[in-house]
Design a protein around this motif. Structure first.
Motif, PDB file in Angstrom:
ATOM      1  N   TYR A 498       0.851  -1.548   0.058  1.00  0.00           N
ATOM      2  CA  TYR A 498      -0.172   0.019  -0.528  1.00  0.00           C
ATOM      3  C   TYR A 498       0.853   1.345  -0.037  1.00  0.00           C
ATOM      4  O   TYR A 498      -0.105   2.661  -0.316  1.00  0.00           O
ATOM      5  CB  TYR A 498      -1.182  -0.118   1.421  1.00  0.00           C
ATOM      6  CG  TYR A 498      -2.234  -0.263   0.967  1.00  0.00           C
ATOM      7  CD1 TYR A 498      -2.531  -1.278   0.037  1.00  0.00           C
ATOM      8  CD2 TYR A 498      -3.400   0.025   1.535  1.00  0.00           C
ATOM      9  CE1 TYR A 498      -3.491  -2.242  -0.084  1.00  0.00           C
ATOM     10  CE2 TYR A 498      -4.896  -1.031   1.898  1.00  0.00           C
ATOM     11  CZ  TYR A 498      -4.260  -1.832   0.848  1.00  0.00           C
ATOM     12  OH  TYR A 498      -5.513  -2.792   0.857  1.00  0.00           O
ATOM     13  N   ARG A 500       3.698   1.884  -1.985  1.00  0.00           N
ATOM     14  CA  ARG A 500       3.199   2.432  -3.286  1.00  0.00           C
ATOM     15  C   ARG A 500       3.723   4.276  -3.542  1.00  0.00           C
ATOM     16  O   ARG A 500       2.130   4.227  -3.523  1.00  0.00           O
ATOM     17  CB  ARG A 500       3.287   1.582  -4.206  1.00  0.00           C
ATOM     18  CG  ARG A 500       3.707   0.262  -4.429  1.00  0.00           C
ATOM     19  CD  ARG A 500       2.687  -1.275  -5.529  1.00  0.00           C
ATOM     20  NE  ARG A 500       2.554   0.236  -6.842  1.00  0.00           N
ATOM     21  CZ  ARG A 500       1.410  -0.585  -7.654  1.00  0.00           C
ATOM     22  NH1 ARG A 500       0.470  -1.183  -7.128  1.00  0.00           N
ATOM     23  NH2 ARG A 500       0.989   0.544  -8.217  1.00  0.00           N
ATOM     24  N   MET A 503       0.436   4.080  -6.099  1.00  0.00           N
ATOM     25  CA  MET A 503      -0.998   3.781  -6.892  1.00  0.00           C
ATOM     26  C   MET A 503      -1.554   4.628  -5.595  1.00  0.00           C
ATOM     27  O   MET A 503      -2.053   5.221  -4.149  1.00  0.00           O
ATOM     28  CB  MET A 503      -0.362   2.293  -5.453  1.00  0.00           C
ATOM     29  CG  MET A 503      -1.403   1.369  -5.054  1.00  0.00           C
ATOM     30  SD  MET A 503      -1.279   0.350  -3.513  1.00  0.00           S
ATOM     31  CE  MET A 503      -2.707  -0.972  -4.508  1.00  0.00           C
ATOM     32  N   GLU A 506      -5.775   2.840  -3.600  1.00  0.00           N
ATOM     33  CA  GLU A 506      -6.023   2.496  -1.823  1.00  0.00           C
ATOM     34  C   GLU A 506      -4.827   3.941  -1.158  1.00  0.00           C
ATOM     35  O   GLU A 506      -3.011   4.000  -1.983  1.00  0.00           O
ATOM     36  CB  GLU A 506      -5.099   0.927  -2.098  1.00  0.00           C
ATOM     37  CG  GLU A 506      -6.563  -0.004  -1.964  1.00  0.00           C
ATOM     38  CD  GLU A 506      -7.726   0.833  -1.625  1.00  0.00           C
ATOM     39  OE1 GLU A 506      -7.046   1.101   0.033  1.00  0.00           O
ATOM     40  OE2 GLU A 506      -8.716  -0.294  -1.553  1.00  0.00           O
ATOM     41  N   PRO A 543      -7.207  -5.845  -3.666  1.00  0.00           N
ATOM     42  CA  PRO A 543      -6.224  -5.070  -3.139  1.00  0.00           C
ATOM     43  C   PRO A 543      -5.990  -5.752  -1.313  1.00  0.00           C
ATOM     44  O   PRO A 543      -5.113  -5.695  -0.914  1.00  0.00           O
ATOM     45  CB  PRO A 543      -5.728  -3.459  -2.931  1.00  0.00           C
ATOM     46  CG  PRO A 543      -6.500  -3.081  -4.213  1.00  0.00           C
ATOM     47  CD  PRO A 543      -8.414  -4.201  -4.264  1.00  0.00           C
ATOM     48  N   ASP A 557      -4.356  -7.699  -5.834  1.00  0.00           N
ATOM     49  CA  ASP A 557      -4.437  -6.288  -6.184  1.00  0.00           C
ATOM     50  C   ASP A 557      -4.381  -6.772  -8.284  1.00  0.00           C
ATOM     51  O   ASP A 557      -3.775  -6.214  -8.839  1.00  0.00           O
ATOM     52  CB  ASP A 557      -3.744  -5.297  -6.350  1.00  0.00           C
ATOM     53  CG  ASP A 557      -3.501  -3.676  -7.013  1.00  0.00           C
ATOM     54  OD1 ASP A 557      -4.435  -3.562  -7.694  1.00  0.00           O
ATOM     55  OD2 ASP A 557      -3.035  -2.707  -6.993  1.00  0.00           O
ATOM     56  N   ASP A 590      -4.605  -4.397 -12.852  1.00  0.00           N
ATOM     57  CA  ASP A 590      -4.656  -3.616 -11.669  1.00  0.00           C
ATOM     58  C   ASP A 590      -6.208  -2.894 -10.870  1.00  0.00           C
ATOM     59  O   ASP A 590      -6.657  -3.102 -11.852  1.00  0.00           O
ATOM     60  CB  ASP A 590      -3.786  -3.046 -11.102  1.00  0.00           C
ATOM     61  CG  ASP A 590      -3.226  -1.867 -11.114  1.00  0.00           C
ATOM     62  OD1 ASP A 590      -4.249  -1.191 -12.704  1.00  0.00           O
ATOM     63  OD2 ASP A 590      -2.144  -0.757 -11.729  1.00  0.00           O
ATOM     64  N   GLY A 592      -6.630  -0.465 -10.178  1.00  0.00           N
ATOM     65  CA  GLY A 592      -6.511   1.380 -10.996  1.00  0.00           C
ATOM     66  C   GLY A 592      -6.862   0.890 -12.302  1.00  0.00           C
ATOM     67  O   GLY A 592      -6.916   1.970 -13.159  1.00  0.00           O
ATOM     68  N   ARG A 627       4.965  -4.026 -10.047  1.00  0.00           N
ATOM     69  CA  ARG A 627       4.599  -3.767  -9.089  1.00  0.00           C
ATOM     70  C   ARG A 627       4.858  -3.931  -7.745  1.00  0.00           C
ATOM     71  O   ARG A 627       4.920  -2.827  -7.043  1.00  0.00           O
ATOM     72  CB  ARG A 627       2.950  -4.203  -9.202  1.00  0.00           C
ATOM     73  CG  ARG A 627       2.231  -3.598  -9.994  1.00  0.00           C
ATOM     74  CD  ARG A 627       0.523  -3.735  -9.607  1.00  0.00           C
ATOM     75  NE  ARG A 627       0.389  -5.174 -10.309  1.00  0.00           N
ATOM     76  CZ  ARG A 627      -0.077  -5.846 -10.235  1.00  0.00           C
ATOM     77  NH1 ARG A 627      -1.389  -5.425  -9.074  1.00  0.00           N
ATOM     78  NH2 ARG A 627      -0.067  -7.162 -10.115  1.00  0.00           N
TER      79      ARG A 627
END
Length: 881
Positions: A498, A500, A503, A506, A543, A557, A590, A592, A627
């Motif tokens: 989380y 990252r 990202m 989240e 996620p 994710d 992912d 996103g 990722r």
């Protein structure tokens, strides 16, 4: 018009007869009740009962020439009484000297064999298989869900075989307590009888079942005539006593490393038939010292290595608890991973100067029970509960000792149900897992562990057109709760990351005390009937999904689409005995909405008429958005690549056969390449002895291998990368010697040699740049200095702004790792269910002088390491009531 219509109907019927396989006629066998003396199980088949019993045969080939008469005749007969089912099989052979009689341990059906499969539930989904080789080695399997199998099932039954001038024979006595059947007067069970002739690799069966059939148990013949029997409720108790001696290097000043340690324990395994359908298995203070050690690995990824379960209590009957989020054989998304129970403690105490610690290698299992079974209306139930000890490390400082908890008292719970509807054409099920850790307030160092973790899932499968086609749906939910330190650790783990920076859907919340998520899979496909098979699925994992406390998962994710199609040719032609080919395509995103990977695969396999086999495959990976490559940093654009692989194996019927394989991967822009070559030789000079030796050498070059994360002078994170050249050499050696089917000697040894050399250090500047070279910047000689320490581990100091002082540093990652693991196990089943184990295990772990992969030096260094030896004697005795 009438003539034309009749011609058209005749043409259509002819075409259908040529292109469609009609279902095989269901055969029937009538079993007789034993009226006189029971047969003596000696394999001779000379008892009076067999002379008047009902004998039948007429087996049909299934492989290689489906539908043809077998090369040798087979006959069988069944009898029963109130307590046992008796089976006699005559495997005639015109060339008795050609019968292959290889000795092995139980459940390894090497050589000629015969087997009987019984669907005593009469549900056309579940079966119990009892087989024996010509040398008298038992193998037994529980058949589940029509096409699945569980070879960990080990019932108590009796069998003998005899070879004579007309072939060989097998005589079995199967206690009815080992079967599951309804309480009623008349029974009609499913029945299948099979034979395998090893020298011809010919497989024939009494009830013909097409090779392209999508079912197995559902197509059994019928066993009639069994009347007036009652279900049996047995109690099996298996107490054990174990003694162990451990020798290791003596360490001066360390009161726990005296060079020798003696341990002993007692425990109890048990099995209670609560009803004829449900069995309660339990174990108290179990010991699994006879289990083979895991192979050595070098894992440079952010993910945990996966090892299969080998402990008997957990592998027996494991099929009922099987729940994978996807339909593939990949184990990385399963809700129940039994190796979580009794694993190594999660915490290691912080020691002050002069302190020594004795930390348990594994968490003790106080007790486990497992309830499993299936009702006659098709409801399967499995419940497992295990409790592990509050483990404590013993810490010594100049004779003063204290204890510190390294693992809390923990409860692991799994419950699984599955209901068969419409004769198994529809299946509906569910699963719940729960992990509860009882963390004492006096143990704040354990607050990083979640206090509770729960996961639940449902599964639905529907088959149609005689189970040729199917549709399945699965859905899972998870919830993990605990101290904010535990949930923060979970959010920043490799499964979630989380933290990252790129990202945006989240975010890391260090105040959270719970994390939840969901996932699912929709799958549709064709299983059988004809040469073509295919399937496709859409699977997703949000996620926040996490079932790692009692399951196994690597990454969430993710949304994945997959399509697979395969073609099979079962009938021998030209030089081919069997041919198959497959095509795969996959694409992942992912949550996103970004595409993160995609690829295709082509593969082909063939077995030739000379009994050699070959396999070829080709993979093409597209550019991926990795990722996890920067271990919590931004996603890194990684070039795609191509992989070619092939293998060839000679005729495994021979006393000596070989196998070679090669896998070559080439990444775009020379970003990554690897070459993995292996060879194997298996030698079986006599029926009771086998030897196998498999060396494997892997060489890789990675242009962008992650090393460490640091903070630059301006406060920005620095993701350090490097070129990595790896060399890995491992040898697997196995020796098997059987004096009898019940007395065996097995040896397994694996030297493992690893060298990893890092150079051309760099840091990431633009992880998504179009060109690979624009994604990083290499350090200059002025920026990077190697600082050598008196210990083995050196350090690189980085002066990024070249002002003469180090801005940050990282440990020199060069590594040469050497390991040797071996097991020698003597196993004697002196009466059915009762065993003696004598085990010698040895382990050596060391390091080489450099990272240049000098094989002679590495071997010398490895065997100069002082070994840890474990000598174990374990005796158990089965009480049956």
């Amino acid at each position: 018009m009438s003539l034309l219509r009749n011609f058209y109907i005749l043409f259509l019927l002819t075409f259908l007869s040529l292109t469609c396989k009609l279902p095989a006629q269901t055969r029937s066998y009538t079993c007789s009740r034993l009226s006189g003396k029971a047969p003596q199980v000696d394999g001779l088949l000379d008892d009076a009962a067999w002379k008047t019993s009902n004998w039948t045969g007429e087996f049909i080939q299934r492989d290689p020439f489906e539908g043809k008469n077998p090369s040798q005749n087979t006959m069988f007969s069944l009898l029963y009484d109130d307590n046992n089912l008796y089976i006699a099989i005559k495997a005639m052979d015109s060339v008795p000297s050609g019968i292959v009689k290889r000795l092995s341990r139980r459940d390894l059906n090497d050589g000629d064999w015969v087997a009987v499969e019984i669907d005593s539930y009469a549900d056309k989904l579940t079966g119990f298989a009892f087989g024996v080789t010509a040398s008298g080695v038992k193998f037994d399997v529980m058949l589940v869900n029509d096409v699945g199998s569980d070879d960990t099932w080990d019932p108590i039954w009796y069998v003998k075989t005899v070879t004579n001038s007309t072939g060989w024979s097998a005589e079995m006595r199967i206690p009815l307590s080992q079967l599951r059947f309804a309480r009623k007067e008349e029974h009609v069970w499913g029945l299948q009888v099979m034979r395998y002739i090893y020298r011809k690799q010919e497989y024939s069966a009494w009830q013909p079942i097409p090779r392209d059939a999508s079912g197995w148990v559902s197509r059994f013949g019928e066993l009639k005539g069994i009347n007036g029997i009652k279900p049996h409720r047995d109690v099996e108790l298996l107490p054990y006593a174990m003694g162990k001696v451990i020798t290791d290097r003596k360490e001066e000043g360390n009161p726990f490393a005296t060079g020798e340690e003696h341990r002993g324990s007692v425990g109890l395994d048990g099995k209670i038939s609560l009803t004829n359908n449900f069995t309660l298995n339990f174990t108290i203070n179990p010991d699994f010292g006879q289990v083979e050690a895991d192979p050595s690995v070098m894992n440079l990824t952010a993910f945990e290595s996966y090892f299969p379960e080998k402990r008997p209590f957990f592998i027996e009957g494991k099929n009922i608890f099987d729940y994978k989020l996807t339909g593939s054989d990949d184990p990385r998304n399963q809700l129940f991973y039994s190796r979580r129970i009794g694993s190594s403690p999660h915490y290691y105490p912080n020691l002050y100067s002069g302190e020594y610690a004795k930390v348990p290698e594994e968490t003790s299992i106080l007790g486990s029970f497992k309830l499993s079974g299936k009702t006659h209306n098709g409801l399967s139930i499995g419940v497992l509960e295990s409790v592990t000890e509050n483990e404590k490390a013993l810490i010594d400082y100049n004779g003063d000792r204290r204890k510190e908890s390294v693992e809390p008292l923990t409860s692991y719970f799994v419950a699984r149900v599955q209901k068969d509807i419409k004769k198994g054409n529809t299946q509906l099920g569910g699963i719940i897992t729960a992990t509860n850790r009882f963390i004492d307030a006096a143990d704040p160092q354990l607050k990083f562990l979640p206090a509770a973790a729960y996961a639940g899932g449902f599964d639905f499968t529907h088959y149609w057109k005689n189970k040729t086609y199917y549709f399945s749906a699965k859905g899972v939910l998870s919830s993990v709760r605990g101290d904010s330190a535990a949930i923060t650790r979970l959010q920043t783990s490799s499964a979630h990351y989380y933290q990252r920076p790129d990202m945006d859907y989240e975010h890391l919340d260090s105040n959270r005390k719970a994390l939840s998520g969901q996932g699912g899979t929709l799958e549709i496909g064709k299983l059988g009937r004809g040469h073509w098979q295919y399937k496709g699925w859409l699977t997703w994992r949000s996620p926040g999904l996490d079932f790692n406390n009692l399951g196994y998962m690597q990454q969430v994710d993710e949304i994945q689409q997959l399509a697979w199609i395969g073609y099979r040719i079962y009938k021998p032609f030209s030089i081919f005995r069997y041919v198959s080919g497959n095509f795969n395509q996959w694409w992942g995103w992912d949550f996103g909405g970004e595409s993160v990977y995609k690829g295709i695969n082509l593969s082909a396999y063939s077995k030739f008429t000379n009994y050699w086999s070959a396999q070829l495959s080709y993979n093409k990976d597209g550019e991926s958005l990795a990722r996890t490559e920067l271990w919590g940093g931004p996603a890194l654009l990684v070039p795609g690549g191509q992989q070619f692989a092939g293998s060839l194996q000679t005729d495994d019927r021979n006393k000596v056969y070989f196998k070679i394989s090669d896998t070559e991967y080439r990444g775009k822009d020379n970003s990554y390449w690897s070459s993995a070559m292996s060879a194997g030789i298996t030698f079986k000079p006599i029926n009771s002895f086998s030897f196998s030796f498999e060396p494997e050498y892997t060489r890789t070059h990675n242009l962008i291998q992650y090393v460490a994360t640091n903070i630059a002078p301006n406060g920005d994170p620095r993701y350090i990368m490097a070129h990595l050249d790896q060399n890995i050499l491992r040898f697997s050696l196995r020796l098997n010697f059987n004096l009898t089917p019940d007395l065996s000697f097995q040896y397994y040894g694996q030297p493992f040699l690893y060298a990893g050399k890092y150079n051309n250090f760099k840091y990431v500047t633009n992880p998504r740049a179009k060109k690979l070279a624009d994604r990083y910047k290499e350090f200059t000689d002025q920026q990077l200095t190697l600082y050598s320490s008196s210990s083995r581990w050196d350090t690189y100091l980085v002066d990024e702004n070249t002002d003469g002082s180090a801005d940050y540093g990282f440990a020199a990652p060069d590594l040469d790792f050497l390991q040797f693991r071996s097991n020698l196990v003597v196993r004697w089943e002196y009466i059915p269910g009762s065993t003696v184990y004598l085990v010698w295990s040895q382990g050596r772990t060391g390091f080489g002088p450099d990272s240049e992969f000098n094989l002679p030096n590495y071997v010398n260094n490895l065997f100069e390491v002082f070994p840890q030896n474990v000598f174990l004697l374990k005796i158990s005795y089965m009480f049956v009531h």
